[in-house]
Design a protein around this motif. Structure first.
Motif, PDB file in Angstrom:
ATOM      1  N   PHE A 191      24.071 -19.082  47.601  1.00  0.00           N
ATOM      2  CA  PHE A 191      24.826 -20.082  46.798  1.00  0.00           C
ATOM      3  C   PHE A 191      25.294 -19.496  45.698  1.00  0.00           C
ATOM      4  CE2 PHE A 191      24.600 -23.242  43.462  1.00  0.00           C
ATOM      5  CZ  PHE A 191      25.398 -24.161  43.882  1.00  0.00           C
ATOM      6  N   THR A 192      26.511 -20.061  45.449  1.00  0.00           N
ATOM      7  CA  THR A 192      27.606 -19.231  44.549  1.00  0.00           C
ATOM      8  C   THR A 192      28.101 -20.435  43.724  1.00  0.00           C
ATOM      9  OG1 THR A 192      28.461 -17.382  45.983  1.00  0.00           O
ATOM     10  CG2 THR A 192      29.749 -17.718  43.994  1.00  0.00           C
ATOM     11  N   VAL A 193      28.034 -20.200  42.380  1.00  0.00           N
ATOM     12  CA  VAL A 193      28.725 -21.132  41.528  1.00  0.00           C
ATOM     13  C   VAL A 193      30.032 -20.647  41.027  1.00  0.00           C
ATOM     14  CG1 VAL A 193      28.399 -22.133  39.172  1.00  0.00           C
ATOM     15  CG2 VAL A 193      26.519 -21.587  40.421  1.00  0.00           C
ATOM     16  N   LEU A 194      30.970 -21.732  41.588  1.00  0.00           N
ATOM     17  CA  LEU A 194      32.562 -21.098  41.416  1.00  0.00           C
ATOM     18  C   LEU A 194      33.059 -21.680  40.070  1.00  0.00           C
ATOM     19  CD1 LEU A 194      33.684 -22.209  44.865  1.00  0.00           C
ATOM     20  CD2 LEU A 194      33.129 -19.791  44.015  1.00  0.00           C
ATOM     21  N   ALA A 195      32.520 -22.807  39.286  1.00  0.00           N
ATOM     22  CA  ALA A 195      32.990 -23.325  38.297  1.00  0.00           C
ATOM     23  C   ALA A 195      31.833 -24.050  37.603  1.00  0.00           C
ATOM     24  CB  ALA A 195      34.011 -24.436  38.294  1.00  0.00           C
ATOM     25  N   SER A 196      31.458 -23.994  36.197  1.00  0.00           N
ATOM     26  CA  SER A 196      30.769 -24.613  35.506  1.00  0.00           C
ATOM     27  C   SER A 196      30.796 -24.347  33.874  1.00  0.00           C
ATOM     28  CB  SER A 196      29.088 -24.244  36.017  1.00  0.00           C
ATOM     29  OG  SER A 196      28.217 -24.808  35.102  1.00  0.00           O
ATOM     30  N   THR A 197      30.437 -25.381  33.319  1.00  0.00           N
ATOM     31  CA  THR A 197      30.474 -25.208  31.881  1.00  0.00           C
ATOM     32  C   THR A 197      29.316 -24.954  30.818  1.00  0.00           C
ATOM     33  OG1 THR A 197      30.067 -27.663  31.473  1.00  0.00           O
ATOM     34  CG2 THR A 197      32.460 -26.841  31.635  1.00  0.00           C
ATOM     35  N   ALA A 198      27.924 -25.006  31.789  1.00  0.00           N
ATOM     36  CA  ALA A 198      26.701 -24.502  31.287  1.00  0.00           C
ATOM     37  C   ALA A 198      25.902 -24.404  32.414  1.00  0.00           C
ATOM     38  CB  ALA A 198      26.139 -25.625  30.385  1.00  0.00           C
ATOM     39  N   GLY A 209      30.134 -25.491  43.598  1.00  0.00           N
ATOM     40  CA  GLY A 209      29.587 -24.317  44.116  1.00  0.00           C
ATOM     41  C   GLY A 209      29.798 -24.052  45.899  1.00  0.00           C
ATOM     42  N   LYS A 210      29.205 -23.042  46.418  1.00  0.00           N
ATOM     43  CA  LYS A 210      29.284 -22.857  47.771  1.00  0.00           C
ATOM     44  C   LYS A 210      27.751 -22.342  48.248  1.00  0.00           C
ATOM     45  CE  LYS A 210      31.331 -19.200  49.136  1.00  0.00           C
ATOM     46  NZ  LYS A 210      32.439 -18.373  49.653  1.00  0.00           N
ATOM     47  N   LEU A 211      27.551 -23.154  49.219  1.00  0.00           N
ATOM     48  CA  LEU A 211      26.250 -23.036  49.964  1.00  0.00           C
ATOM     49  C   LEU A 211      26.582 -22.514  51.278  1.00  0.00           C
ATOM     50  CD1 LEU A 211      23.098 -23.337  49.625  1.00  0.00           C
ATOM     51  CD2 LEU A 211      23.284 -25.587  50.698  1.00  0.00           C
ATOM     52  N   ALA A 212      26.130 -21.511  51.532  1.00  0.00           N
ATOM     53  CA  ALA A 212      26.635 -20.557  52.702  1.00  0.00           C
ATOM     54  C   ALA A 212      25.490 -20.174  53.567  1.00  0.00           C
ATOM     55  CB  ALA A 212      27.400 -19.365  52.443  1.00  0.00           C
ATOM     56  N   LYS A 243      27.938 -23.889  59.020  1.00  0.00           N
ATOM     57  CA  LYS A 243      29.296 -24.331  58.147  1.00  0.00           C
ATOM     58  C   LYS A 243      28.899 -24.147  56.754  1.00  0.00           C
ATOM     59  CE  LYS A 243      30.928 -27.616  61.650  1.00  0.00           C
ATOM     60  NZ  LYS A 243      30.954 -29.245  62.051  1.00  0.00           N
ATOM     61  N   THR A 244      29.786 -23.753  55.968  1.00  0.00           N
ATOM     62  CA  THR A 244      29.903 -23.548  54.560  1.00  0.00           C
ATOM     63  C   THR A 244      29.874 -25.121  53.832  1.00  0.00           C
ATOM     64  OG1 THR A 244      30.832 -21.477  54.543  1.00  0.00           O
ATOM     65  CG2 THR A 244      30.536 -22.607  52.413  1.00  0.00           C
ATOM     66  N   ILE A 245      29.074 -25.343  52.921  1.00  0.00           N
ATOM     67  CA  ILE A 245      28.889 -26.522  52.386  1.00  0.00           C
ATOM     68  C   ILE A 245      29.518 -26.412  50.805  1.00  0.00           C
ATOM     69  CG2 ILE A 245      27.611 -28.585  51.633  1.00  0.00           C
ATOM     70  CD1 ILE A 245      25.516 -27.760  53.563  1.00  0.00           C
ATOM     71  N   ALA A 246      30.760 -27.238  50.642  1.00  0.00           N
ATOM     72  CA  ALA A 246      31.244 -26.940  49.290  1.00  0.00           C
ATOM     73  C   ALA A 246      30.492 -28.141  48.275  1.00  0.00           C
ATOM     74  CB  ALA A 246      32.730 -27.542  49.284  1.00  0.00           C
ATOM     75  N   THR A 247      30.086 -27.903  47.342  1.00  0.00           N
ATOM     76  CA  THR A 247      29.282 -28.548  46.171  1.00  0.00           C
ATOM     77  C   THR A 247      30.028 -28.956  45.054  1.00  0.00           C
ATOM     78  OG1 THR A 247      28.003 -26.730  45.269  1.00  0.00           O
ATOM     79  CG2 THR A 247      26.949 -27.839  47.281  1.00  0.00           C
ATOM     80  N   PRO A 248      29.842 -30.019  44.615  1.00  0.00           N
ATOM     81  CA  PRO A 248      28.755 -31.309  44.758  1.00  0.00           C
ATOM     82  C   PRO A 248      29.390 -31.692  46.171  1.00  0.00           C
ATOM     83  CG  PRO A 248      29.669 -31.474  42.551  1.00  0.00           C
ATOM     84  CD  PRO A 248      30.574 -30.513  43.434  1.00  0.00           C
ATOM     85  N   HIS A 249      28.060 -32.382  46.949  1.00  0.00           N
ATOM     86  CA  HIS A 249      28.515 -33.016  48.178  1.00  0.00           C
ATOM     87  C   HIS A 249      27.379 -34.085  48.312  1.00  0.00           C
ATOM     88  CE1 HIS A 249      30.410 -33.850  51.977  1.00  0.00           C
ATOM     89  NE2 HIS A 249      31.524 -33.034  51.776  1.00  0.00           N
ATOM     90  N   VAL A 253      35.894 -35.269  43.216  1.00  0.00           N
ATOM     91  CA  VAL A 253      35.146 -34.618  41.986  1.00  0.00           C
ATOM     92  C   VAL A 253      35.014 -33.274  41.778  1.00  0.00           C
ATOM     93  CG1 VAL A 253      32.600 -34.300  41.442  1.00  0.00           C
ATOM     94  CG2 VAL A 253      33.365 -36.480  42.353  1.00  0.00           C
ATOM     95  N   ARG A 254      34.978 -32.398  42.826  1.00  0.00           N
ATOM     96  CA  ARG A 254      35.088 -30.884  42.839  1.00  0.00           C
ATOM     97  C   ARG A 254      36.573 -30.531  42.398  1.00  0.00           C
ATOM     98  NH1 ARG A 254      32.643 -31.592  48.062  1.00  0.00           N
ATOM     99  NH2 ARG A 254      34.693 -31.331  48.981  1.00  0.00           N
ATOM    100  N   GLU A 255      37.572 -31.209  42.714  1.00  0.00           N
ATOM    101  CA  GLU A 255      38.703 -30.834  42.052  1.00  0.00           C
ATOM    102  C   GLU A 255      38.737 -31.086  40.546  1.00  0.00           C
ATOM    103  OE1 GLU A 255      41.869 -32.762  44.366  1.00  0.00           O
ATOM    104  OE2 GLU A 255      41.559 -31.775  46.095  1.00  0.00           O
ATOM    105  N   SER A 256      38.397 -32.414  40.463  1.00  0.00           N
ATOM    106  CA  SER A 256      38.300 -32.477  38.768  1.00  0.00           C
ATOM    107  C   SER A 256      37.369 -31.477  37.810  1.00  0.00           C
ATOM    108  CB  SER A 256      37.829 -33.828  38.585  1.00  0.00           C
ATOM    109  OG  SER A 256      37.691 -34.295  37.192  1.00  0.00           O
ATOM    110  N   ILE A 257      36.075 -31.048  38.449  1.00  0.00           N
ATOM    111  CA  ILE A 257      35.402 -30.137  37.674  1.00  0.00           C
ATOM    112  C   ILE A 257      36.024 -28.794  37.501  1.00  0.00           C
ATOM    113  CG2 ILE A 257      33.259 -28.819  37.833  1.00  0.00           C
ATOM    114  CD1 ILE A 257      31.822 -31.112  39.452  1.00  0.00           C
ATOM    115  N   GLN A 258      36.982 -28.457  38.795  1.00  0.00           N
ATOM    116  CA  GLN A 258      37.517 -27.182  38.494  1.00  0.00           C
ATOM    117  C   GLN A 258      38.684 -27.076  37.585  1.00  0.00           C
ATOM    118  OE1 GLN A 258      38.230 -26.426  42.888  1.00  0.00           O
ATOM    119  NE2 GLN A 258      36.888 -24.565  42.749  1.00  0.00           N
ATOM    120  N   ARG A 259      39.238 -28.383  37.304  1.00  0.00           N
ATOM    121  CA  ARG A 259      40.583 -28.522  36.684  1.00  0.00           C
ATOM    122  C   ARG A 259      40.186 -28.674  35.185  1.00  0.00           C
ATOM    123  NH1 ARG A 259      42.545 -32.484  40.174  1.00  0.00           N
ATOM    124  NH2 ARG A 259      41.802 -33.927  38.860  1.00  0.00           N
ATOM    125  N   GLY A 260      38.632 -29.049  35.005  1.00  0.00           N
ATOM    126  CA  GLY A 260      38.191 -29.276  33.572  1.00  0.00           C
ATOM    127  C   GLY A 260      38.478 -30.484  32.821  1.00  0.00           C
TER     128      GLY A 260
END
Length: 471
Positions: A17-24, A32-35, A40-46, A381-388
């Protein structure tokens, strides 16, 4: 941006499990990415689609593969162990295959999560014991022993196994809370020992990743359990399973890099956004199936498009009730601008007709559409988190859309067995006797036959009268 992954020296299976973007580290939305190896890889949140006996309600397997973007499933063991010798255990499968996936005809590359109970679970009148939990199968109530559940995980080989947890049907008292902690701690300690312990041969270790449960209690009541997760079980668990959003705040920083599966029952998308803001990675959304059963076509977008950001307009509904007669001649799609298979091929008038006719295709079409809306919602939601811009987008969403789902004006499909309340002893029947409806007609028929005089009947009557006079 922070990145974390599971220690490769862990005895758990090849899952990362890899965290790609987070503020805390905790109590913050994150992408994140659950592999899992070969899956199949699961993009999170999902969201995690829920199944009924291994099948998504209203959606056949071929429809799921061709017309939806479903890439993971959750199944409850209680759906498969109604018999004394469950046939799911006898399913032939190769060493690299899951017998459970073969049994329910799910592609091998689709991640499958297995838990002891289906979700949402039906409360069972029998109480849990120190070594088992109560289940409701298709043949009645039974108990699932903790050791039997571990053996089921070893035999069925799901991609992710959720640890057994002692949950109360009502608000527990202090003694009940203490038992919940002690039982859950013992069950998970024994399960990890049997699945990945040092005494288990390397070739016999479980192929499933293990998600340890977090009880729906406050931090002080389960501090010992959380301490053990940190110190003793950290390298044997692959994720966390939580049963209320408040528990997300109790996750210690040493376990913050693990994926969090939240078993939630959100009533609206607003609740889903709140859970994501607290750091949930995978969420169950029974709301999706409930809306389809009610004849509701979901209609919301996140983030809110600029054309809808008009503060003077009244709040927009979160969905459309397709039972209303207003749709009888409406040839527009279920959702404005929706590009799903259902909206490309069918219109509101057709779906309304199917609902009124009680045709099961109606709920299949609605389920396909609602899955598309929910998938697009989480992608936004994922795009919004990555944009901040997640916090601002949530505030705008709350302003534009109503705070409740629309109420249904029609009847849903026939209830499945697990959707009915679990009746204890001396409870009334769930469904009235169907043959009782014929009692009135049978009485009228008997009365009409008695009024028809026949020669034989008349002779017998006269003979009886004569015998009475002689007597």
């Amino acid at each position: 941006m922070t990145t974390s992954a599971m220690d490769q020296s862990s005895s758990s299976p090849a899952m990362s499990f890899t965290v790609l973007a987070s503020t805390a580290p905790v109590l913050a939305p994150r992408v994140g990415k659950l592999a899992i190896a070969g899956r199949k890889t699961i993009a999170t949140p999902h969201h995690v689609p829920l199944t009924s006996r291994g099948t998504v309600p209203h959606v056949a397997h071929d429809v799921m593969r061709q017309h939806t973007e479903i890439n993971s499933l959750y199944a409850g063991l209680e759906d498969f162990i109604a018999r004394k010798q469950p046939p799911v255990y006898n399913t032939p499968a190769a060493d690299h295959e899951s017998p459970l996936k073969k049994f329910i005809c799910v592609p091998e590359d689709m991640p499958l999560i297995l838990g002891p109970r289906r979700f949402p679970p039906i409360p069972c009148p029998p109480a849990n014991t120190s070594s088992s939990i109560a289940l409701l199968t298709s043949t009645g109530f039974t108990q699932l022993d903790a050791h039997d559940y571990v053996q089921a995980v070893q035999k069925l080989r799901p991609d992710i196994a959720v640890g057994m947890v002692d949950l109360a049907n009502k608000q527990p008292g202090s003694k009940r809370r203490a038992r919940m902690v002690d039982r859950t701690h013992a069950w998970n300690r024994d399960a990890l020992e049997q699945l990945y312990g040092p005494s288990v041969a390397e070739e016999k270790k479980a192929k499933s990743a293990y998600f340890a449960p977090i009880l729906p209690l406050d931090n002080a009541q389960q501090s010992l359990y959380l301490d053990d997760l940190e110190s003793e079980f950290r390298w044997d668990i692959s994720g966390l399973a939580l049963y209320q959003s408040a528990s997300l705040g109790f996750v210690p920083e040493s376990l913050a890099d693990l994926p969090r599966l939240l078993f939630s029952e959100p009533e609206t998308p607003h609740t889903i956004l709140r859970d994501i803001s607290l750091g949930a990675d995978l969420l169950t959304t029974p709301l999706l199936g409930v809306s389809s059963d009610a004849g509701i076509a979901m209609d919301f977008v996140f983030p809110v498009p600029d054309v809808l950001q008009d503060g003077s307009a009244k709040p927009r509904p979160l969905g459309t009730d397709m039972w209303k007669s207003d749709h009888a001649v409406d040839t527009s799609s279920l959702g404005e601008g929706c590009t799903c298979y259902a909206c490309k091929n069918y219109h509101r008038a057709y779906v309304h007709h199917l609902l009124v006719a009680k045709e099961m295709t109606a709920w299949a079409i609605l389920q396909i559409h609602n899955f598309h809306v929910m998938d697009a919602f989480f992608a936004g939601v994922r795009e919004s988190i990555q944009r901040g811009t997640f916090e601002q987008d949530v505030r705008m969403f709350n302003c534009v859309y109503t705070s409740a789902m629309p109420e249904s004006t029609g009847e849903g499909p026939r209830l499945r067995g697990y959707q009915l309340p679990a009746n204890g002893p001396n409870q009334p029947r769930r469904m009235p006797k169907a043959y009782g409806l014929l009692d009135g007609a049978a009485q009228k028929f008997a009365a009409s036959q008695s009024e028809v005089a026949t020669p034989d009947a008349g002779a017998d009557e006269l003979e009886e009268q004569g015998f009475a006079e002689k007597a």
